[in-house]
Design an enzyme around this catalytic site. Structure first.
Site, short mmCIF file in Angstrom:
data_model
loop_
_atom_site.label_atom_id
_atom_site.label_comp_id
_atom_site.label_asym_id
_atom_site.label_seq_id
_atom_site.Cartn_x
_atom_site.Cartn_y
_atom_site.Cartn_z
N CYS A 1 5.14 8.90 5.74
CA CYS A 1 5.11 9.27 4.96
C CYS A 1 3.52 8.96 4.94
O CYS A 1 2.82 8.16 6.77
CB CYS A 1 5.92 8.84 3.64
SG CYS A 1 5.33 7.22 2.99
N ARG B 1 5.47 10.10 -11.06
CA ARG B 1 6.27 9.65 -9.94
C ARG B 1 7.23 8.16 -10.23
O ARG B 1 7.88 7.61 -9.83
CB ARG B 1 6.53 10.35 -7.98
CG ARG B 1 6.37 11.52 -7.40
CD ARG B 1 6.80 11.12 -6.12
NE ARG B 1 7.24 9.92 -5.24
CZ ARG B 1 7.11 9.13 -4.71
NH1 ARG B 1 6.02 9.63 -3.60
NH2 ARG B 1 7.98 8.15 -4.56
N ASP C 1 1.39 -3.04 -3.20
CA ASP C 1 1.33 -1.71 -4.83
C ASP C 1 0.52 -1.22 -5.17
O ASP C 1 0.44 -1.13 -6.46
CB ASP C 1 2.90 -2.03 -4.36
CG ASP C 1 4.52 -0.98 -4.12
OD1 ASP C 1 3.62 -0.49 -3.25
OD2 ASP C 1 5.49 -1.23 -4.28
N LYS D 1 10.78 1.35 -11.42
CA LYS D 1 10.91 2.15 -10.81
C LYS D 1 11.66 1.69 -9.94
O LYS D 1 13.11 2.22 -9.37
CB LYS D 1 10.02 3.28 -10.31
CG LYS D 1 10.42 4.27 -9.22
CD LYS D 1 9.40 5.05 -8.77
CE LYS D 1 8.45 4.00 -7.49
NZ LYS D 1 8.51 4.64 -6.32
N ASN D 2 11.61 0.85 -9.24
CA ASN D 2 11.37 0.90 -7.28
C ASN D 2 12.98 -0.32 -7.35
O ASN D 2 13.73 -0.29 -6.43
CB ASN D 2 11.05 -0.54 -6.70
CG ASN D 2 9.55 0.52 -5.51
OD1 ASN D 2 10.17 1.80 -5.60
ND2 ASN D 2 8.48 -0.04 -5.80
N ARG E 1 6.77 4.27 8.55
CA ARG E 1 8.03 3.76 7.86
C ARG E 1 9.20 4.26 8.61
O ARG E 1 9.59 5.13 8.08
CB ARG E 1 7.93 3.86 6.43
CG ARG E 1 6.70 3.39 5.81
CD ARG E 1 6.62 4.40 4.21
NE ARG E 1 7.04 3.63 3.14
CZ ARG E 1 7.39 3.56 2.50
NH1 ARG E 1 6.66 4.59 1.60
NH2 ARG E 1 8.29 3.07 1.08
C1 EPZ Z 1 9.35 -1.07 -0.58
O1 EPZ Z 1 8.95 -0.14 0.24
C2 EPZ Z 1 9.10 -0.31 -1.60
N1 EPZ Z 1 9.91 0.72 -1.74
C3 EPZ Z 1 7.32 0.14 -1.51
O2 EPZ Z 1 6.59 0.70 -2.75
C4 EPZ Z 1 6.69 -1.22 -1.18
O3 EPZ Z 1 5.72 -1.09 -0.91
C5 EPZ Z 1 7.30 -1.78 -0.64
O4 EPZ Z 1 8.14 -1.93 -0.31
C6 EPZ Z 1 6.31 -3.06 0.10
O5 EPZ Z 1 6.86 -3.79 -0.75
C7 EPZ Z 1 10.77 1.42 -2.84
O6 EPZ Z 1 11.26 0.05 -3.39
C8 EPZ Z 1 11.27 2.43 -3.04
P1 EPZ Z 1 9.73 -1.96 3.71
P2 EPZ Z 1 10.32 -0.06 1.41
O7 EPZ Z 1 11.15 -1.82 4.42
O8 EPZ Z 1 11.54 -1.22 1.63
C9 EPZ Z 1 8.15 -1.50 7.97
C10 EPZ Z 1 5.79 2.39 -3.99
O9 EPZ Z 1 4.61 2.78 -3.83
N2 EPZ Z 1 9.55 -1.35 8.65
O10 EPZ Z 1 9.57 -3.53 2.83
O11 EPZ Z 1 10.32 1.29 2.67
C11 EPZ Z 1 7.40 -0.74 7.69
O12 EPZ Z 1 7.02 0.57 8.10
C12 EPZ Z 1 6.50 2.57 -2.55
O13 EPZ Z 1 6.78 2.31 -4.83
C13 EPZ Z 1 9.61 -1.37 9.58
O14 EPZ Z 1 9.61 -1.38 10.43
O15 EPZ Z 1 9.38 -1.53 2.52
C14 EPZ Z 1 6.38 -1.65 6.36
O16 EPZ Z 1 5.14 -1.70 7.25
C15 EPZ Z 1 5.66 2.49 -2.20
N3 EPZ Z 1 11.24 -0.38 9.96
C16 EPZ Z 1 7.02 -3.12 6.39
O17 EPZ Z 1 8.67 -2.86 7.14
C17 EPZ Z 1 12.47 -0.39 8.91
O18 EPZ Z 1 13.68 -0.70 9.02
C18 EPZ Z 1 7.62 -3.19 5.08
O19 EPZ Z 1 8.17 -2.11 4.59
C19 EPZ Z 1 11.86 -1.16 7.57
C20 EPZ Z 1 10.69 -1.01 7.46
#
Ligand code: EPZ
Length: 429
Positions: A121, A403, A311, A22-23, A126
């Site tokens: 969320c 989803r 995840d 999915k991702n 996020r």
């Molecule tokens: C991706 O989310 C995945 N989603 C998530 O899967 C997964 O848990 C996550 O990566 C970590 O592996 C998709 O690919 C659609 P991050 P993403 O940016 O890209 C902070 C699922 O269930 N952050 O690596 O949003 C953020 O809040 C989902 O399939 C900022 O502060 O994750 C988090 O604490 C849930 N500022 C950390 O970084 C930003 O601009 C890592 O988030 C971006 C992120």
């Protein structure tokens, strides 16, 4: 709203084919905006999230054609000869955060975009600050008002050096999606190395992008003036793979997970082996086996890839609820990702959450109950737990599962699980 009913206690035996990730699929779909030629994605999962994004891409001007019985399995052909609108409205971005990733490709292709901010969320705030800083570094002017990001780069994007303060999957992917069409070289320092990023790099490279450093934390992208269409197979879903591996460990039995890669979930497999689960790694997947004996408690801490995936944290916690001893589970990626703990407690689990740490004291038996969860992985952790709980568990709010898990009840049911979907209207199957 549909519900899923599970009667625990059935061993699982057989084979589960793993779907495309999915991702990965949703970022690859966004890449179709970068070219006026068709992008054909094979091994596509059919999920609510891919449907949401398809709807948004159509609104932006793409034709989205789904072929379920393609020669290489389910495929989606995306073709955006022209961007007819560079606006991603709130109602579509709200349904799926990753829709925000159309911002970069739209600016790169058309020089402007208006995309709704995704908002927080249930697993945490996020923010998208890193995404926006990266686009600014590439020369876009960014304004935020009325809940929208307004981005402008009328003379196109320019390559830049972008150093992320911490690893972000989404920000790394978003930067790639914009930098491939920027003029000059972009270097991303502290890039995420998740397999989905490697998949995006492979697809963009096939489309004509020049990217070096795949699977490392420094990526260098030499911008090109146009990209072409291509055919690309989506990698297998490592989270689906890990979830079914944990389901088998929870229920007991022996199941082969096929059409997938065990190396994507090595950090999980090592922990499962430490707990007493037998794992056999193979070329096209793995076999998971557990006979009778009670598992041992094991501690885990979530980390960026190749560490233990956030995840898979909820599903691993489900496994630990019946292990012998105390397991400490630390969540380091998201600040609020233990929403499943009180629901697991409804099944009889003994869990204490303190900040980013959960202490799980294993209990010999869980008992079925009504449960629900607020996100995808939390919901599936309740399914995993229910497979070993005595009596019936009903998981409410199944739309979370839809989803991200394709034909979940069919795949588990084929291995002997007593699982059925209850439809909204009648409460019947
Ligand atoms: C991706 O989310 C995945 N989603 C998530 O899967 C997964 O848990 C996550 O990566 C970590 O592996 C998709 O690919 C659609 P991050 P993403 O940016 O890209 C902070 C699922 O269930 N952050 O690596 O949003 C953020 O809040 C989902 O399939 C900022 O502060 O994750 C988090 O604490 C849930 N500022 C950390 O970084 C930003 O601009 C890592 O988030 C971006 C992120």
């Amino acid at each position: 709203m549909d519900r899923i009913a599970i009667v625990g206690g059935q061993r699982l035996e057989g084979e589960i084919p793993i779907s495309g990730a999915k991702n990965s699929a949703i970022k690859l779909m966004a890449a179709s905006l970068l070219t006026d030629q068709p992008l054909r994605l094979t091994n596509m999962p059919r999920l609510a999230d891919t449907r949401f994004l398809g709807r948004l891409l159509r609104r932006l001007g793409a034709e989205v054609q789904e072929i379920d019985d393609g020669p290489d399995g389910p495929e989606t052909i995306l073709h955006a000869p022209e961007i007819v609108s560079a606006i991603a409205p709130y109602d579509l971005v709200r349904q799926m955060r990753a829709s925000f990733n159309v911002l970069g490709p739209l600016v790169a292709r058309t020089g402007h975009a208006k995309v709704s901010l995704p908002g927080g969320c249930t697993i945490g705030a996020r923010p998208v600050d890193l995404h926006l800083k990266a686009l600014e570094a590439l020369g876009a002017s960014i304004d935020l008002h009325d809940g929208y990001v307004f981005a402008q780069a009328p003379r196109g994007l320019r390559g830049a050096r972008i150093e992320f303060p911490f690893v972000s999957v989404g920000a790394t992917e978003h930067t790639l999606l914009a930098a491939v069409l920027a003029e000059g070289e972009t270097v991303i320092v502290n890039a995420a190395c998740e397999p989905e990023i490697g998949d995006l790099i492979d697809c963009l490279t096939r489309m004509g992008a020049k990217i070096e450093g795949k699977d490392t934390s420094t990526l260098s992208i030499k911008g090109v003036s146009r990209l072409n269409g291509t055919t690309h197979a989506v990698i297998p879903d490592r989270i689906e793979t890990g979830t079914y591996a944990l389901a088998v460990a929870m229920a007991g039995g022996e199941v082969r997970l096929t059409r997938t890669r065990s190396d994507f979930i090595e950090a999980l497999l090592v922990k499962m082996e430490a707990a007493g689960v037998e794992i056999t790694r193979a070329n096209d997947g793995l076999t998971v086996k557990r006979n009778g004996a009670r598992l041992k408690s094991v501690d885990v801490e979530t980390e960026a890839y190749p560490g233990f995936a956030t995840d898979l944290q909820a599903q691993f916690m489900a496994l630990m609820t019946m292990a012998d001893g105390v397991s400490v589970i630390r969540e380091t990626i998201f600040e609020n990702r233990f929403m499943h703990a009180p629901e697991l407690a409804r099944l009889g689990a003994d869990i204490t959450v303190r900040g980013g740490e959960a202490e799980v004291r294993g209990t010999p038996q869980l008992h079925g109950a009504q449960v629900m969860a607020t996100d995808l992985r939390a919901s599936v952790s309740l399914v995993v737990a229910a497979l070993a709980a005595r009596g019936e568990t009903v998981v409410n709010r199944v739309y979370h599962l839809d989803r991200g898990f394709e034909r979940l009840e069919e795949k588990l049911g084929a291995c002997g699980a007593d699982i059925r979907r209850l439809s909204h209207d009648t409460g019947e199957e």
